[in-house]
Write an enzyme that holds these catalytic residues in place. Structure first.
Site, PDB file in Angstrom:
ATOM      1  N   TYR A 185      24.605  64.238  23.835  1.00  0.00           N
ATOM      2  CA  TYR A 185      24.790  62.929  22.601  1.00  0.00           C
ATOM      3  C   TYR A 185      25.293  63.285  21.279  1.00  0.00           C
ATOM      4  O   TYR A 185      26.089  62.427  20.925  1.00  0.00           O
ATOM      5  CB  TYR A 185      23.819  61.780  22.657  1.00  0.00           C
ATOM      6  CG  TYR A 185      23.557  61.299  23.273  1.00  0.00           C
ATOM      7  CD1 TYR A 185      24.306  59.656  24.144  1.00  0.00           C
ATOM      8  CD2 TYR A 185      22.495  61.687  24.931  1.00  0.00           C
ATOM      9  CE1 TYR A 185      24.361  59.209  25.703  1.00  0.00           C
ATOM     10  CE2 TYR A 185      22.205  60.563  25.863  1.00  0.00           C
ATOM     11  CZ  TYR A 185      23.045  59.720  25.989  1.00  0.00           C
ATOM     12  OH  TYR A 185      22.916  59.196  27.441  1.00  0.00           O
ATOM     13  N   GLU A 208      16.967  57.527  29.232  1.00  0.00           N
ATOM     14  CA  GLU A 208      17.386  58.667  30.840  1.00  0.00           C
ATOM     15  C   GLU A 208      15.909  59.554  30.112  1.00  0.00           C
ATOM     16  O   GLU A 208      15.656  60.478  31.567  1.00  0.00           O
ATOM     17  CB  GLU A 208      18.507  59.305  29.595  1.00  0.00           C
ATOM     18  CG  GLU A 208      19.918  58.675  30.524  1.00  0.00           C
ATOM     19  CD  GLU A 208      20.264  59.298  29.253  1.00  0.00           C
ATOM     20  OE1 GLU A 208      20.585  59.853  28.913  1.00  0.00           O
ATOM     21  OE2 GLU A 208      21.384  58.242  29.568  1.00  0.00           O
TER      22      GLU A 208
END
Length: 424
Positions: free
Chosen positions: A112, A154
Site C-alpha cells: 500500500y 485483508e
C-alpha cells in the site's frame, strides 16, 4: 504501522478530520473530473519504476484495455464522495469486494505504501500547482483512511484461514479436462500439497497463477463450479479470443497447453458473493460464462440436501454455448423444488416452434434476451446475478422495479468492478 496510516477501528464510521473535510469537499469536483487521467498516469509511473509488480500481482490484460484504471478511479472517487456526503454509512460492500480480490492475489500490507507514493505523484503530475501542501495533505488522509480499512479487512481474511500473502498458494494436479463448449473447458484438479486447504464456500473463486511464455506470471480468478470433496476442485475457463493478446493470454494458454497430469498453482478460495444459508427461496440469474458461480452454488445446495425453492434463469447465445448445462440440469433434478428457464438468441428448432424444450427441470426455453417479467418469481427470495455488466444492470433494474429490495440482490463481477451498484 505504515507511515501515515490512520487507526480508525474496523467497523466504526470513517470520517475525515475537520481540517481535511472542507478541502476534500472543495477539490473533489476537480479531482473527480481528472480521476481517470490520474489513474492512468499512476499505473504508467508505478510500472515504469516497479515493473516486477506486473509479475503475478497485476493483470496486464486489464491494464491493456483500461478496466483496471477505470476501476481504481471509480473506487477512489466513490470513497472520497462517501467521506464527504455519507460518512455515517458503512462501506461494507466496497471494502469487502476489493479485499477479497486482493487476498486472492496475495497482496501484502507493505504494498500500500508503493501505491500511495505513485498515486500522490500522479495527482500532482495531472493537477500541477492546484495541489497545494494543504490539498496534498487532505488527499493523503483520504488515501490512508481507505488503505487502512482495506489492510484491516485483508488481515482478517488471512487470519481467518491461518494463511499469509506468501502462503495462500497451493499446487494442484489436473485430473480431468472436459470440453464443455467450443470455448469453455472444465478443469478438475486433485490435491497434491499435503498442507491443509480451506474448504470453499458456495460462490467463491480461486486465483490461478500461470507462467507466460515471456517469463512473467499472470493471475486470473475462476469461480469454483462444484462443491469440494476434500481432494478435488473444479473450475471452468472461457477462452478469450485474441490469441496472445494480454486480455486472453491466460485462457488461451490453459486451453492449449495445460493437460491432464500437469500442475497448476491456485490460491485459497475467496469471494464475498456467497450463498446465504437460509430457508428463503433463491433465484439465480446468469448469462454466458456467468453460469459458473451459479453452478457452484447449486452443487453446494445438492451436497447439503437443501429443500429450498430454487429458480435458475439463464441466458446464452445458443444451446451449444450453454456451458455446464448437463451438470446444472442434473443438480436441479436432485433438488426437490427447483426449475430453470432459459433464453437463447438462437434457440433450438424445436424450442422455437413450441416455446419450450428440454428436460423436466427446464420449464421454458425462450428466444431473445432474458426478460424476468416473463416469469413468476417466488416471494421473499434472495437473488444472485452474474454475467456481462449490461445484463446485470438490466436484470437488477427489472427486479427492483418488481419490488425486490436492493439488499436482497447480490452480483458477481468478473474482473474489476466497474459498476459498484451496492455502493451507490
Amino acid at each position: 504501522m505504515l507511515e501515515g496510516q490512520r487507526t480508525d477501528p474496523q467497523g466504526s464510521p470513517i470520517m475525515l478530520s475537520d481540517t481535511s473535510a472542507p478541502i476534500i469537499q472543495a477539490t473533489l469536483p476537480v479531482v473527480g473530473a481528472h480521476i481517470q487521467e490520474i489513474a492512468g498516469r499512476f499505473y504508467e509511473h508505478m510500472f515504469a519504476g516497479r515493473p516486477e509488480l506486473l509479475d503475478g500481482l497485476f493483470n496486464r490484460g486489464n491494464q491493456a484495455d483500461g478496466r483496471q484504471q477505470q476501476a481504481l478511479a471509480g473506487s477512489v472517487a466513490a470513497f472520497a464522495t462517501h467521506l464527504v456526503e455519507r460518512p455515517d454509512q458503512p462501506l461494507d460492500h466496497l471494502v469487502s469486494r476489493i479485499s477479497h480480490k486482493h487476498v486472492a492475489l496475495g497482496l501484502a500490507p507493505e504494498q500500500y505504501q508503493v501505491v500511495h507514493d505513485n498515486l500522490m505523484w500522479a495527482i500532482v503530475d495531472v493537477l500541477g500547482e492546484a495541489v497545494t501542501p494543504e490539498v496534498a495533505a487532505a488527499w493523503d488522509e483520504v488515501y490512508w483512511l481507505f488503505a487502512n480499512v482495506l489492510i484491516n479487512k485483508e488481515r482478517g481474511l488471512y487470519d481467518a484461514i491461518g494463511l499469509s500473502p506468501d502462503t495462500v498458494w497451493r499446487r494442484w494436479r489436473v485430473a480431468e479436462k472436459v470440453q464443455e463448449t467450443e470455448d469453455v473447458v472444465t478443469f478438475v484438479v486433485e490435491r497434491i500439497d499435503p498442507r491443509e486447504v480451506k474448504p470453499s464456500l458456495p460462490g467463491q473463486y480461486v486465483s490461478l497463477r500461470a507462467l507466460m511464455p515471456d517469463g512473467i506470471h499472470q493471475s486470473r480468478q475462476y469461480s469454483l463450479t462444484r462443491a469440494d470433496d476434500g481432494e478435488h476442485r473444479q473450475f471452468a475457463v472461457k477462452r478469450v479470443h485474441g490469441g496472445n493478446a494480454p486480455d486472453g493470454e491466460v485462457s488461451n494458454l490453459l486451453h492449449r497447453e495445460v493437460h491432464v497430469g500437469d500442475e497448476v498453482v491456485l490460491s485459497a478460495p475467496f469471494g464475498d458473493v456467497v450463498l446465504e444459508y437460509s430457508d428463503r427461496p433463491v433465484v439465480f440469474a446468469s448469462a454466458g460464462i456467468g453460469i459458473t458461480p451459479m453452478a457452484g452454488m447449486l452443487s453446494h445446495l445438492v451436497k447439503s440436501g437443501s429443500t429450498r425453492k430454487v429458480r435458475l434463469l439463464h441466458a446464452d447465445d445458443a444451446p451449444g454455448t450453454f456451458a455446464l448445462r448437463r451438470q446444472v440440469e442434473e443438480d436441479l433434478a436432485r433438488l426437490p423444488h427447483a426449475s430453470m428457464d432459459v433464453w437463447f438468441l438462437e434457440p433450438s428448432a424445436a424450442a422455437a416452434a413450441s416455446g419450450s424444450a428440454g428436460p423436466e427441470a427446464v420449464e421454458r426455453e425462450r428466444a431473445g434476451l432474458m426478460d424476468v417479467d416473463e416469469v413468476d418469481l417466488p416471494a421473499d427470495a434472495e437473488y444472485y446475478l452474474c454475467g456481462p455488466l449490461a445484463f446485470m444492470q438490466s436484470v437488477r433494474s427489472a427486479l427492483i422495479g418488481r419490488g425486490v429490495r436492493p439488499q436482497d440482490i447480490q452480483y458477481e463481477v468478473f474482473g474489476p468492478d466497474l459498476w459498484l451498484a451496492d455502493f451507490q
